[in-house]
Design a protein around this motif. Sequence first.
Motif, PDB file in Angstrom:
ATOM      1  N   SER A  17       3.651 109.423 -65.483  1.00  0.00           N
ATOM      2  CA  SER A  17       4.516 109.708 -64.343  1.00  0.00           C
ATOM      3  C   SER A  17       5.423 108.514 -64.073  1.00  0.00           C
ATOM      4  O   SER A  17       5.065 107.364 -64.306  1.00  0.00           O
ATOM      5  N   LEU A  18       6.603 108.840 -63.607  1.00  0.00           N
ATOM      6  CA  LEU A  18       7.593 107.844 -63.174  1.00  0.00           C
ATOM      7  C   LEU A  18       7.874 108.092 -61.710  1.00  0.00           C
ATOM      8  O   LEU A  18       8.182 109.224 -61.316  1.00  0.00           O
ATOM      9  N   ARG A  19       7.751 107.051 -60.904  1.00  0.00           N
ATOM     10  CA  ARG A  19       8.012 107.226 -59.482  1.00  0.00           C
ATOM     11  C   ARG A  19       8.851 106.075 -58.957  1.00  0.00           C
ATOM     12  O   ARG A  19       8.863 104.972 -59.511  1.00  0.00           O
ATOM     13  N   ARG A  20       9.567 106.363 -57.887  1.00  0.00           N
ATOM     14  CA  ARG A  20      10.387 105.363 -57.209  1.00  0.00           C
ATOM     15  C   ARG A  20       9.940 105.311 -55.762  1.00  0.00           C
ATOM     16  O   ARG A  20       9.760 106.338 -55.116  1.00  0.00           O
ATOM     17  N   ARG A  21       9.749 104.102 -55.259  1.00  0.00           N
ATOM     18  CA  ARG A  21       9.360 103.955 -53.849  1.00  0.00           C
ATOM     19  C   ARG A  21      10.143 102.805 -53.228  1.00  0.00           C
ATOM     20  O   ARG A  21      10.538 101.848 -53.925  1.00  0.00           O
ATOM     21  N   LYS A  34       2.891 105.211 -64.396  1.00  0.00           N
ATOM     22  CA  LYS A  34       1.438 105.341 -64.481  1.00  0.00           C
ATOM     23  C   LYS A  34       1.070 106.244 -65.650  1.00  0.00           C
ATOM     24  O   LYS A  34       1.780 107.206 -65.933  1.00  0.00           O
ATOM     25  N   LEU A  35      -0.023 105.916 -66.320  1.00  0.00           N
ATOM     26  CA  LEU A  35      -0.623 106.776 -67.329  1.00  0.00           C
ATOM     27  C   LEU A  35      -1.988 107.168 -66.801  1.00  0.00           C
ATOM     28  O   LEU A  35      -2.887 106.318 -66.700  1.00  0.00           O
ATOM     29  N   ASP A  36      -2.131 108.441 -66.413  1.00  0.00           N
ATOM     30  CA  ASP A  36      -3.285 108.880 -65.624  1.00  0.00           C
ATOM     31  C   ASP A  36      -3.364 107.993 -64.379  1.00  0.00           C
ATOM     32  O   ASP A  36      -2.401 107.921 -63.637  1.00  0.00           O
ATOM     33  N   ASP A  37      -4.453 107.285 -64.176  1.00  0.00           N
ATOM     34  CA  ASP A  37      -4.579 106.437 -62.987  1.00  0.00           C
ATOM     35  C   ASP A  37      -4.291 104.969 -63.281  1.00  0.00           C
ATOM     36  O   ASP A  37      -4.492 104.105 -62.418  1.00  0.00           O
ATOM     37  N   ASP A  38      -3.824 104.674 -64.488  1.00  0.00           N
ATOM     38  CA  ASP A  38      -3.598 103.298 -64.919  1.00  0.00           C
ATOM     39  C   ASP A  38      -2.129 102.934 -64.711  1.00  0.00           C
ATOM     40  O   ASP A  38      -1.237 103.583 -65.260  1.00  0.00           O
ATOM     41  N   PHE A  39      -1.861 101.887 -63.914  1.00  0.00           N
ATOM     42  CA  PHE A  39      -0.490 101.399 -63.742  1.00  0.00           C
ATOM     43  C   PHE A  39      -0.066 100.675 -65.015  1.00  0.00           C
ATOM     44  O   PHE A  39      -0.682  99.684 -65.414  1.00  0.00           O
ATOM     45  N   LEU A  40       0.999 101.135 -65.637  1.00  0.00           N
ATOM     46  CA  LEU A  40       1.494 100.516 -66.866  1.00  0.00           C
ATOM     47  C   LEU A  40       2.534  99.446 -66.592  1.00  0.00           C
ATOM     48  O   LEU A  40       2.546  98.410 -67.249  1.00  0.00           O
ATOM     49  N   ASP A 151       0.532  97.210 -75.475  1.00  0.00           N
ATOM     50  CA  ASP A 151      -0.824  97.088 -74.938  1.00  0.00           C
ATOM     51  C   ASP A 151      -0.885  96.061 -73.821  1.00  0.00           C
ATOM     52  O   ASP A 151      -0.002  95.202 -73.677  1.00  0.00           O
ATOM     53  N   HIS A 152      -1.975  96.131 -73.033  1.00  0.00           N
ATOM     54  CA  HIS A 152      -2.161  95.131 -71.977  1.00  0.00           C
ATOM     55  C   HIS A 152      -2.335  93.737 -72.583  1.00  0.00           C
ATOM     56  O   HIS A 152      -1.873  92.745 -72.027  1.00  0.00           O
ATOM     57  N   SER A 153      -3.035  93.660 -73.718  1.00  0.00           N
ATOM     58  CA  SER A 153      -3.253  92.399 -74.421  1.00  0.00           C
ATOM     59  C   SER A 153      -3.889  92.742 -75.765  1.00  0.00           C
ATOM     60  O   SER A 153      -4.283  93.892 -76.002  1.00  0.00           O
TER      61      SER A 153
END
Length: 231
Positions: A17-21, A34-40, A151-153
């Motif tokens: 998902s892509l969101r703007r706030r 976000k990918l599922d519940d993981d903030f990318l 990847d994160h690392s």
Amino acid sequence: MRFAELDWQETPMGAISLRRRLDPALKVDVYEVKLDDDFLMSSLFTVAEIELARLGLAVTPGAELDVVVGGLGLGYTAGAALDDPRVRSLRVVDALGQVIEWHERGLLPLSERLTGDPRTLLQQGDFFALAASPEGFDNSRRFHAILLDVDHSPRHVLHPSHASFYTPDGLRRLAAHLHPGGVFALWSDDPPDDDFTAVLGEVFPTWQAHVVAFPNPLTGGESANTVYVAS
């Protein structure tokens, strides 16, 4: 509008998902993925993504450069690569066609700049599979620099299939797609990792781990990422 979900789609890796706030404290629009519940990724934190391109290309020799970026995301690494006037071609590889589509639809601040620059090619594909293949990213063509932010690392990968890339054999296969003297640069969310730098040292004659610090408006303090640069 304080919050808007710009896109949400199922992918083989999960729901992206892509969101703007609107951040009430900073009074700026923040773009988040976000990918599922993981903030990318978040547009609040782009310093190290920009430094990935800047630090990598700063030590890349040549008057005209052909560059690969692994991971499109919000586009900040690709945008910083285009800032280097020596870059004559930029191939940006992302596994998710949805992310490429966001930029083609102009949903992100850098979208128009990336898609409107004739040097840029957005390519849907598995960066890690392409890096491991003899044909590489473009029919055995070699590149002057390959910049990676997926990847994160090296220890915290988004998919188990990525882990073999961060081994001596995986990096040797990547290095085969670089011109002599070419540069590989990698973003990591973790501090410098001695085990990974030892792996880099098995493959590349020179390497350096840069700690990139930046203000964190969420904590009021400072955070840091790592950019590895090997040549």
